[in-house]
Write a protein that holds these residues in place. Structure first.
Motif, PDB file in Angstrom:
ATOM      1  N   MET A  34       0.865  -1.173   0.000  1.00 33.16           N
ATOM      2  CA  MET A  34       0.000   0.000   0.000  1.00 33.16           C
ATOM      3  C   MET A  34       0.902   1.223   0.000  1.00 33.16           C
ATOM      4  O   MET A  34       1.914   1.255   0.693  1.00 33.16           O
ATOM      5  CB  MET A  34      -0.939  -0.009   1.196  1.00 33.16           C
ATOM      6  CG  MET A  34      -1.913  -1.178   1.165  1.00 33.16           C
ATOM      7  SD  MET A  34      -3.107  -1.154   2.505  1.00 33.16           S
ATOM      8  CE  MET A  34      -4.207   0.155   1.944  1.00 33.16           C
ATOM      9  N   ALA A  35       0.516   2.208  -0.793  1.00 34.81           N
ATOM     10  CA  ALA A  35       1.391   3.350  -1.014  1.00 34.81           C
ATOM     11  C   ALA A  35       0.618   4.654  -0.973  1.00 34.81           C
ATOM     12  O   ALA A  35      -0.605   4.676  -1.095  1.00 34.81           O
ATOM     13  CB  ALA A  35       2.087   3.218  -2.368  1.00 34.81           C
ATOM     14  N   TRP A  36       1.377   5.714  -0.800  1.00 33.98           N
ATOM     15  CA  TRP A  36       0.852   7.066  -0.915  1.00 33.98           C
ATOM     16  C   TRP A  36       1.573   7.780  -2.053  1.00 33.98           C
ATOM     17  O   TRP A  36       2.806   7.704  -2.174  1.00 33.98           O
ATOM     18  CB  TRP A  36       1.046   7.845   0.382  1.00 33.98           C
ATOM     19  CG  TRP A  36       0.183   7.379   1.497  1.00 33.98           C
ATOM     20  CD1 TRP A  36       0.521   6.520   2.500  1.00 33.98           C
ATOM     21  CD2 TRP A  36      -1.175   7.758   1.743  1.00 33.98           C
ATOM     22  NE1 TRP A  36      -0.539   6.320   3.345  1.00 33.98           N
ATOM     23  CE2 TRP A  36      -1.599   7.078   2.907  1.00 33.98           C
ATOM     24  CE3 TRP A  36      -2.080   8.598   1.098  1.00 33.98           C
ATOM     25  CZ2 TRP A  36      -2.883   7.216   3.437  1.00 33.98           C
ATOM     26  CZ3 TRP A  36      -3.343   8.739   1.624  1.00 33.98           C
ATOM     27  CH2 TRP A  36      -3.746   8.054   2.773  1.00 33.98           C
ATOM     28  N   PHE A  37       0.781   8.471  -2.848  1.00 33.93           N
ATOM     29  CA  PHE A  37       1.285   9.341  -3.900  1.00 33.93           C
ATOM     30  C   PHE A  37       0.663  10.717  -3.705  1.00 33.93           C
ATOM     31  O   PHE A  37      -0.314  10.875  -2.967  1.00 33.93           O
ATOM     32  CB  PHE A  37       0.899   8.808  -5.289  1.00 33.93           C
ATOM     33  CG  PHE A  37       1.644   7.568  -5.687  1.00 33.93           C
ATOM     34  CD1 PHE A  37       1.260   6.325  -5.225  1.00 33.93           C
ATOM     35  CD2 PHE A  37       2.732   7.650  -6.542  1.00 33.93           C
ATOM     36  CE1 PHE A  37       1.947   5.177  -5.592  1.00 33.93           C
ATOM     37  CE2 PHE A  37       3.433   6.513  -6.919  1.00 33.93           C
ATOM     38  CZ  PHE A  37       3.029   5.280  -6.438  1.00 33.93           C
ATOM     39  N   ARG A  38       1.212  11.707  -4.370  1.00 35.76           N
ATOM     40  CA  ARG A  38       0.611  13.036  -4.337  1.00 35.76           C
ATOM     41  C   ARG A  38       0.765  13.689  -5.691  1.00 35.76           C
ATOM     42  O   ARG A  38       1.663  13.350  -6.471  1.00 35.76           O
ATOM     43  CB  ARG A  38       1.249  13.897  -3.243  1.00 35.76           C
ATOM     44  CG  ARG A  38       2.719  14.209  -3.457  1.00 35.76           C
ATOM     45  CD  ARG A  38       3.288  14.926  -2.234  1.00 35.76           C
ATOM     46  NE  ARG A  38       4.677  15.305  -2.413  1.00 35.76           N
ATOM     47  CZ  ARG A  38       5.424  15.839  -1.458  1.00 35.76           C
ATOM     48  NH1 ARG A  38       4.921  16.057  -0.238  1.00 35.76           N
ATOM     49  NH2 ARG A  38       6.691  16.171  -1.708  1.00 35.76           N
ATOM     50  N   GLN A  39      -0.139  14.625  -5.943  1.00 28.92           N
ATOM     51  CA  GLN A  39      -0.125  15.324  -7.222  1.00 28.92           C
ATOM     52  C   GLN A  39      -0.540  16.760  -7.015  1.00 28.92           C
ATOM     53  O   GLN A  39      -1.661  17.042  -6.564  1.00 28.92           O
ATOM     54  CB  GLN A  39      -1.058  14.625  -8.225  1.00 28.92           C
ATOM     55  CG  GLN A  39      -0.947  15.166  -9.632  1.00 28.92           C
ATOM     56  CD  GLN A  39      -1.643  14.264 -10.632  1.00 28.92           C
ATOM     57  OE1 GLN A  39      -2.501  13.451 -10.278  1.00 28.92           O
ATOM     58  NE2 GLN A  39      -1.271  14.376 -11.891  1.00 28.92           N
ATOM     59  N   ALA A  40       0.366  17.661  -7.326  1.00 30.27           N
ATOM     60  CA  ALA A  40       0.072  19.092  -7.293  1.00 30.27           C
ATOM     61  C   ALA A  40      -0.405  19.520  -8.681  1.00 30.27           C
ATOM     62  O   ALA A  40      -0.109  18.856  -9.677  1.00 30.27           O
ATOM     63  CB  ALA A  40       1.320  19.866  -6.887  1.00 30.27           C
ATOM     64  N   ASP A  90       4.489  20.751   0.132  1.00 36.17           N
ATOM     65  CA  ASP A  90       3.774  19.487   0.327  1.00 36.17           C
ATOM     66  C   ASP A  90       2.322  19.584  -0.112  1.00 36.17           C
ATOM     67  O   ASP A  90       1.602  18.580  -0.118  1.00 36.17           O
ATOM     68  CB  ASP A  90       3.817  19.073   1.803  1.00 36.17           C
ATOM     69  CG  ASP A  90       5.208  18.739   2.281  1.00 36.17           C
ATOM     70  OD1 ASP A  90       5.554  19.144   3.420  1.00 36.17           O
ATOM     71  OD2 ASP A  90       5.955  18.073   1.539  1.00 36.17           O
ATOM     72  N   THR A  91       1.867  20.775  -0.467  1.00 35.33           N
ATOM     73  CA  THR A  91       0.489  20.967  -0.914  1.00 35.33           C
ATOM     74  C   THR A  91       0.221  20.150  -2.168  1.00 35.33           C
ATOM     75  O   THR A  91       0.947  20.258  -3.167  1.00 35.33           O
ATOM     76  CB  THR A  91       0.220  22.450  -1.193  1.00 35.33           C
ATOM     77  OG1 THR A  91       0.325  23.182   0.042  1.00 35.33           O
ATOM     78  CG2 THR A  91      -1.171  22.653  -1.784  1.00 35.33           C
ATOM     79  N   ALA A  92      -0.817  19.327  -2.120  1.00 36.78           N
ATOM     80  CA  ALA A  92      -1.148  18.434  -3.232  1.00 36.78           C
ATOM     81  C   ALA A  92      -2.410  17.657  -2.873  1.00 36.78           C
ATOM     82  O   ALA A  92      -2.862  17.678  -1.722  1.00 36.78           O
ATOM     83  CB  ALA A  92      -0.009  17.468  -3.510  1.00 36.78           C
ATOM     84  N   VAL A  93      -2.928  16.958  -3.857  1.00 34.77           N
ATOM     85  CA  VAL A  93      -3.923  15.922  -3.589  1.00 34.77           C
ATOM     86  C   VAL A  93      -3.148  14.640  -3.307  1.00 34.77           C
ATOM     87  O   VAL A  93      -2.278  14.248  -4.101  1.00 34.77           O
ATOM     88  CB  VAL A  93      -4.879  15.723  -4.775  1.00 34.77           C
ATOM     89  CG1 VAL A  93      -5.848  14.572  -4.481  1.00 34.77           C
ATOM     90  CG2 VAL A  93      -5.651  17.012  -5.065  1.00 34.77           C
ATOM     91  N   TYR A  94      -3.446  14.027  -2.184  1.00 35.11           N
ATOM     92  CA  TYR A  94      -2.757  12.803  -1.771  1.00 35.11           C
ATOM     93  C   TYR A  94      -3.652  11.605  -2.084  1.00 35.11           C
ATOM     94  O   TYR A  94      -4.839  11.589  -1.735  1.00 35.11           O
ATOM     95  CB  TYR A  94      -2.417  12.857  -0.290  1.00 35.11           C
ATOM     96  CG  TYR A  94      -1.221  13.720  -0.003  1.00 35.11           C
ATOM     97  CD1 TYR A  94      -1.290  15.101  -0.156  1.00 35.11           C
ATOM     98  CD2 TYR A  94      -0.008  13.156   0.377  1.00 35.11           C
ATOM     99  CE1 TYR A  94      -0.181  15.898   0.073  1.00 35.11           C
ATOM    100  CE2 TYR A  94       1.106  13.953   0.617  1.00 35.11           C
ATOM    101  CZ  TYR A  94       1.012  15.324   0.455  1.00 35.11           C
ATOM    102  OH  TYR A  94       2.120  16.104   0.683  1.00 35.11           O
ATOM    103  N   TYR A  95      -3.050  10.615  -2.737  1.00 37.29           N
ATOM    104  CA  TYR A  95      -3.764   9.416  -3.148  1.00 37.29           C
ATOM    105  C   TYR A  95      -3.183   8.190  -2.461  1.00 37.29           C
ATOM    106  O   TYR A  95      -1.962   8.035  -2.364  1.00 37.29           O
ATOM    107  CB  TYR A  95      -3.658   9.218  -4.650  1.00 37.29           C
ATOM    108  CG  TYR A  95      -4.324  10.282  -5.476  1.00 37.29           C
ATOM    109  CD1 TYR A  95      -3.596  11.390  -5.910  1.00 37.29           C
ATOM    110  CD2 TYR A  95      -5.661  10.185  -5.839  1.00 37.29           C
ATOM    111  CE1 TYR A  95      -4.186  12.374  -6.680  1.00 37.29           C
ATOM    112  CE2 TYR A  95      -6.263  11.166  -6.605  1.00 37.29           C
ATOM    113  CZ  TYR A  95      -5.527  12.258  -7.023  1.00 37.29           C
ATOM    114  OH  TYR A  95      -6.118  13.228  -7.786  1.00 37.29           O
TER     115      TYR A  95
END
Length: 122
Positions: A34-40, A90-95
């Protein structure tokens, strides 16, 4: 199929903390990592961290190492991302993502959550 539901995003000042949660349901026995990604906005989806199950091998992106901590609950169906010393970048949508491989490439994950917004103000 596996369903992933994230929670815990929000607005925080720089230097603050947030904890994200991701609850997995369905055919969770098929999940190895299980992982976390982010996208700004305007950027590609970026790897943050992963944790494997069982065993709990963990890997972080350099940009979050020593500030973020990934963990799971005892049943290993919920993954957490504790984020400390947050920065505006660090601002982003975290998935949240889950799959059969523990990798940093988002395309190799089988399941994704809907995303949760994290905004860090300066």
């Amino acid at each position: 199929q596996v369903q992933l539901v994230e929670s815990g995003g929000g607005l925080v000042q720089a230097g603050g903390s947030l904890r994200l949660s991701c609850a997995a349901s369905g055919r969770t026995f098929s999940i190895y990592a299980m992982a976390w990604f982010r996208q700004a906005p305007g950027t590609e989806r970026e790897f943050v961290a992963y944790i494997t199950r069982p065993g709990g091998s963990i890997f972080y992106a350099d940009s979050v190492k020593d500030r973020f901590t990934v963990s799971t609950d005892n049943a290993q169906n919920t993954v957490y991302l504790q984020m400390n010393s947050l920065k505006p970048e660090d601002t982003a949508v975290y998935y949240c993502a889950a799959g059969r491989l523990a990798v940093v490439r988002p395309a190799l994950y089988d399941y994704w959550g809907q995303g949760t917004q994290v905004t860090v103000s300066s």
